[in-house]
Structure formats: structure tokens, C-alpha cells
Design a protein around this motif. Structure first.
Motif, mmCIF file in Angstrom:
data_model
loop_
_atom_site.group_PDB
_atom_site.id
_atom_site.type_symbol
_atom_site.label_atom_id
_atom_site.label_comp_id
_atom_site.label_asym_id
_atom_site.label_seq_id
_atom_site.Cartn_x
_atom_site.Cartn_y
_atom_site.Cartn_z
ATOM 1 N N ALA A 46 6.935 0.906 -0.262
ATOM 2 C CA ALA A 46 7.068 -0.471 -0.742
ATOM 3 C C ALA A 46 5.721 -1.136 -0.998
ATOM 4 O O ALA A 46 5.552 -1.847 -1.999
ATOM 5 N N GLN A 47 4.752 -0.939 -0.115
ATOM 6 C CA GLN A 47 3.458 -1.598 -0.286
ATOM 7 C C GLN A 47 2.767 -1.124 -1.560
ATOM 8 O O GLN A 47 2.200 -1.925 -2.312
ATOM 9 N N LEU A 48 2.832 0.174 -1.840
ATOM 10 C CA LEU A 48 2.226 0.708 -3.060
ATOM 11 C C LEU A 48 2.998 0.241 -4.296
ATOM 12 O O LEU A 48 2.399 -0.042 -5.341
ATOM 13 N N THR A 49 4.325 0.135 -4.178
ATOM 14 C CA THR A 49 5.119 -0.425 -5.274
ATOM 15 C C THR A 49 4.634 -1.826 -5.617
ATOM 16 O O THR A 49 4.433 -2.161 -6.798
ATOM 17 N N ALA A 50 4.419 -2.653 -4.593
ATOM 18 C CA ALA A 50 3.965 -4.034 -4.811
ATOM 19 C C ALA A 50 2.594 -4.052 -5.472
ATOM 20 O O ALA A 50 2.334 -4.866 -6.379
ATOM 21 N N GLN A 51 1.702 -3.167 -5.035
ATOM 22 C CA GLN A 51 0.361 -3.127 -5.622
ATOM 23 C C GLN A 51 0.410 -2.678 -7.079
ATOM 24 O O GLN A 51 -0.306 -3.231 -7.933
ATOM 25 N N GLN A 54 1.614 -5.594 -9.119
ATOM 26 C CA GLN A 54 0.564 -6.616 -9.240
ATOM 27 C C GLN A 54 -0.498 -6.174 -10.238
ATOM 28 O O GLN A 54 -0.931 -6.963 -11.098
ATOM 29 N N THR A 105 -5.432 3.293 3.514
ATOM 30 C CA THR A 105 -4.197 2.809 2.898
ATOM 31 C C THR A 105 -4.099 3.278 1.453
ATOM 32 O O THR A 105 -5.081 3.218 0.701
ATOM 33 N N THR A 107 -3.497 3.148 -2.419
ATOM 34 C CA THR A 107 -3.719 2.072 -3.377
ATOM 35 C C THR A 107 -3.816 2.647 -4.780
ATOM 36 O O THR A 107 -4.255 3.791 -4.956
ATOM 37 N N GLU A 396 10.347 2.623 -3.393
ATOM 38 C CA GLU A 396 10.920 1.649 -2.461
ATOM 39 C C GLU A 396 10.697 0.261 -3.044
ATOM 40 O O GLU A 396 9.644 -0.001 -3.639
ATOM 41 N N ALA A 398 9.574 -3.351 -3.533
ATOM 42 C CA ALA A 398 8.456 -4.104 -2.959
ATOM 43 C C ALA A 398 8.961 -5.190 -2.032
ATOM 44 O O ALA A 398 9.962 -5.879 -2.331
ATOM 45 N N LEU A 399 8.300 -5.377 -0.921
ATOM 46 C CA LEU A 399 8.713 -6.375 0.063
ATOM 47 C C LEU A 399 8.387 -7.771 -0.401
ATOM 48 O O LEU A 399 7.464 -8.002 -1.159
#
Length: 399
Positions: A46-51, A54, A105, A107, A396, A398-399
Motif C-alpha cells: 500500500a505505501q508504495l502504491t501511494a507513492q 503521488q 523503505t 520507493t 494493495e 493506498a491507505l
């Protein structure tokens, strides 16, 4: 990259499943892929999806600038300009390397982007066959913005075929039956009813274009363009006589060829994002970096990694006679982020957009992935290794 899904996938994988997966794609498309398809998809946390989203939003903001055409006025080689350019590309893709920050992390880092369609039909087929033959959990998805297989192809039909009859629309390529990506052409034809046609098969009468289909001459209203025009220019002497596509013709382009150059490596120096490595036109470089080993040199007008120098020296720069046609970009360090049964692998993620004429902005719809165990992802280098090749990603939310 999602440890629980990756571990389960690797544990459950069998070579028979993989062969059944390949056979399933071949059965639906009418021919097997002639390029290496990876044994696994990529699972994006999810975190990578959000990045990634963005990063894409920041890049799209540049493309949607009111002065974007002025900004990119020199992007199109004069001899490759095509008349009747429209207001925006109908298709575009943005490529990212999967890397790691200093703290480890995951990215994304921007690699390239194109105002050009690539494998839009095939990627849906591949993702669906992965779901059919392997255990892909419902917590991840290959589509974005609420699309599914049906609505995705409905969108493609609206953008590519529009209000015309499918036989009035063609997929245009140079020798389509010889291209490595021809499985996408054949599957596009099965889903949308449009035929792949070679540029040498076009018939011109005045400003109108025609092609023959089962003995009938049919006027072409639209061309779903898969021709890379600088490649076409290089091949001119090897091709049979064909229509000059750079003249004023009574036909619609999906996507118009000029966007291949406007949305390309040319705009890398204009993108300022934490996910975009610093880039300069070589002729505007304020000073040659002392650590050239940390940079990559890319020609503006090339594709599939051709001409890219990944180990740059002063001698390489001194040899260049047209620095305005080259980009110096800070090198991206790919992370061996995918654990496979035969060792870790690197990957790139391509975010795929469609931009309908009635939409104020492009729509993120699907994706493509490339998996490799070498520096140059996506470049043909001898016999491909196992657990590498073309793939797709499941994200996943994104949160």
C-alpha cells in the motif's frame, strides 16, 4: 514485495501452472507471446502504491500545464512532425524503477515516460490469466479507479473505435506480424474488432486512406497508432513503397504521433519531484559532475533502451556532437526487491493512462511490470533467465 503474498506464491508455484498460464494467454490471443513472460507478477504494498500515485500526479501536473505545448515546442524533430495534432494524448505511460530509500523503505524513481500506447490489451489478458492459474488474493488488484475487465475494454473501445464502425479503424504498425508485441495486436483485434495493418498496405486517394479487407476497399477513419516514427524513419530504405504519413491526411490519430515526442525523455528536466531523479539537457548542463559514475546518458530519440549509456565517462560526453539531443540523468539504483525461488530480482512498474476526449484529465487504468536480474531492464540481452521478463503488478490499495 508484500512478504506474505510473495512467500505463498513462491511456495505454491509449479512449472505446470506456469505452462498452463502461457497456454491460456496463447489460446485467447491466437498465438503465444514471442517475448519472455515472467513466472510471477509483482505485488505492490500500500505505501508504495501511494507513492507511485503521488509521483504520477506530480508528473501529470507538468503535462497539464497551460504552456506545455510551448514548453515542448522543440521536442518533435522537424522532419517527423505530423499535421492535425490534437489537444492531448489519448494514451500515455510512466515508468518507475523500484528502489530503496536510505532507511531501506521501498520507493519509486521515475525512469521514462511516453505519450504512446503499449500492450494495453495484452496486459489485461496477462493479469486475468495470472488470476486464473495462480492464487492471487482479493486484497490486491491490477486495475485502478474502479475499473474491471469489462469496463476497461469498454473505455478502450470508446477511445479507439469511438462512433465509427470497427472496420473503419485500424491498428497501424510497421510489419505488425513481425513485431515482438504482435500478441497485443491480435488480442486487440479480438476484443475491439480492429485489424492490424502494415503501413505498406495503406492505399491513398487524395487525402483519404483505405485498406483492403476480404477483397473490399474500406476507408480508414481512425488509426490506432503503434508506429514509432523515428524508428520508421530509420527503416525507410528497407520498406516497400508506402504512404507518406507526414502529409495532410483525412484521418484521425489515436494517439497522435507528435505526443510520442512531447511526452518523452524530453520533459524529464522539467519534472521536479522527490520521485524524479535530477535531469538536464546535455547542452544546458551547468557543470559536468565529477561523479559521472552516478549518472546515465540517454539519447532523446530512441526506444527500448537503445543508445543508453549507463557507465558514463568524460570521453563519452566529448564524443557527442548534438548535446541538445541528449539527457544526463542521475542514476537510479534498482533494489533487488522481488524474492524469487532462484534469487532476488529487480523490477520496473509502468503506470498506464487513458485520456478520453471528454475527460478533463488522464485516467490511471492499468499497469505493466518488467522483472530482471541485470542492470538494463527491458533490453534484449541473450537468453532470458527464469523468473524474469514481462509481467504485471497487483496493488494493495493506498491507505
Amino acid at each position: 514485495m508484500i512478504p506474505s503474498i510473495r512467500t505463498a506464491y513462491n511456495h505454491q508455484f509449479t512449472h505446470q501452472q506456469y505452462q498452463d498460464f502461457l497456454d491460456g494467454m496463447a489460446s485467447e490471443a491466437g498465438e503465444a507471446a514471442v517475448f519472455k513472460v515472467a513466472e510471477t507478477p509483482v505485488f505492490i504494498p500500500a505505501q508504495l502504491t501511494a507513492q507511485l500515485k503521488q509521483a504520477c500526479d506530480e508528473i501529470i501536473a507538468v503535462i497539464m500545464r497551460p504552456d506545455f505545448k510551448e514548453l515542448t515546442r522543440d521536442a518533435i524533430p522537424h522532419h517527423l512532425k505530423v499535421p492535425h495534432e490534437n489537444d492531448h494524448p489519448h494514451f500515455m505511460v510512466i515508468d518507475f524503477a523500484v528502489c530503496r530509500d536510505d532507511d531501506g523503505t521501498l520507493t519509486p524513481r521515475l525512469i521514462e515516460l511516453q505519450g504512446f500506447p503499449s500492450l494495453y490489451a495484452f496486459q489485461e489478458l496477462m493479469a486475468r490469466q495470472f488470476k486464473t492459474h495462480f492464487s492471487i488474493p482479493d486484497t490486491v488488484d491490477n486495475f485502478f479507479n474502479g475499473f474491471n475487465g469489462d469496463s476497461y475494454f469498454q473505455l478502450l473501445k470508446e477511445v479507439i473505435v469511438g462512433h465509427y464502425q470497427p472496420e473503419e479503424v485500424i491498428l497501424l504498425e510497421v510489419k505488425p506480424d513481425e513485431q515482438k508485441t504482435r500478441i497485443d495486436f491480435y488480442y486487440t483485434e479480438r476484443k475491439l474488432g480492429i485489424k492490424p495493418v502494415c503501413i505498406t498496405e495503406l492505399i491513398q486517394e487524395g487525402k483519404k486512406l483505405y485498406y483492403e479487407n476480404n477483397g473490399r476497399k474500406i476507408q480508414i477513419r481512425r488509426m490506432y497508432n503503434r508506429v514509432i516514427f523515428d524508428d520508421l524513419h530509420r527503416q525507410q530504405d528497407k520498406l516497400d513503397k508506402h504512404v507518406n504519413l507526414f502529409q495532410d491526411l483525412d484521418v484521425e490519430w489515436i494517439t497522435h504521433p507528435n505526443w510520442f515526442y512531447r511526452i518523452s525523455k524530453y520533459i524529464l528536466p522539467f519534472i521536479h519531484s522527490e520521485y524524479a531523479p535530477k535531469s538536464w539537457f546535455l547542452n544546458e548542463l551547468p557543470v559536468i559532475p565529477s561523479d559521472l559514475e552516478n549518472y546515465v546518458l540517454k539519447p532523446l530519440f530512441s526506444f527500448a533502451g537503445q543508445g543508453v549509456l549507463i557507465d558514463v565517462t568524460l570521453a563519452d560526453i566529448d564524443k557527442i556532437t548534438d548535446p541538445e539531443n541528449w539527457i544526463l540523468q542521475h542514476k537510479v539504483q534498482y533494489a533487488p526487491a522481488i524474492e524469487t525461488p532462484e534469487g532476488p530480482a529487480y523490477c520496473e512498474i509502468r503506470m498506464m493512462y487513458v485520456w478520453p476526449d471528454n475527460s478533463p484529465a488522464p485516467l490511471l487504468v492499468h499497469n505493466l511490470a518488467r522483472i530482471s536480474k541485470s542492470k538494463m531492464i527491458g533490453v534484449t540481452q541473450g537468453q532470458p533467465q527464469r523468473w524474469t521478463g514481462g509481467s504485471c503488478a497487483f496493488f494493495e490499495e493506498a491507505l
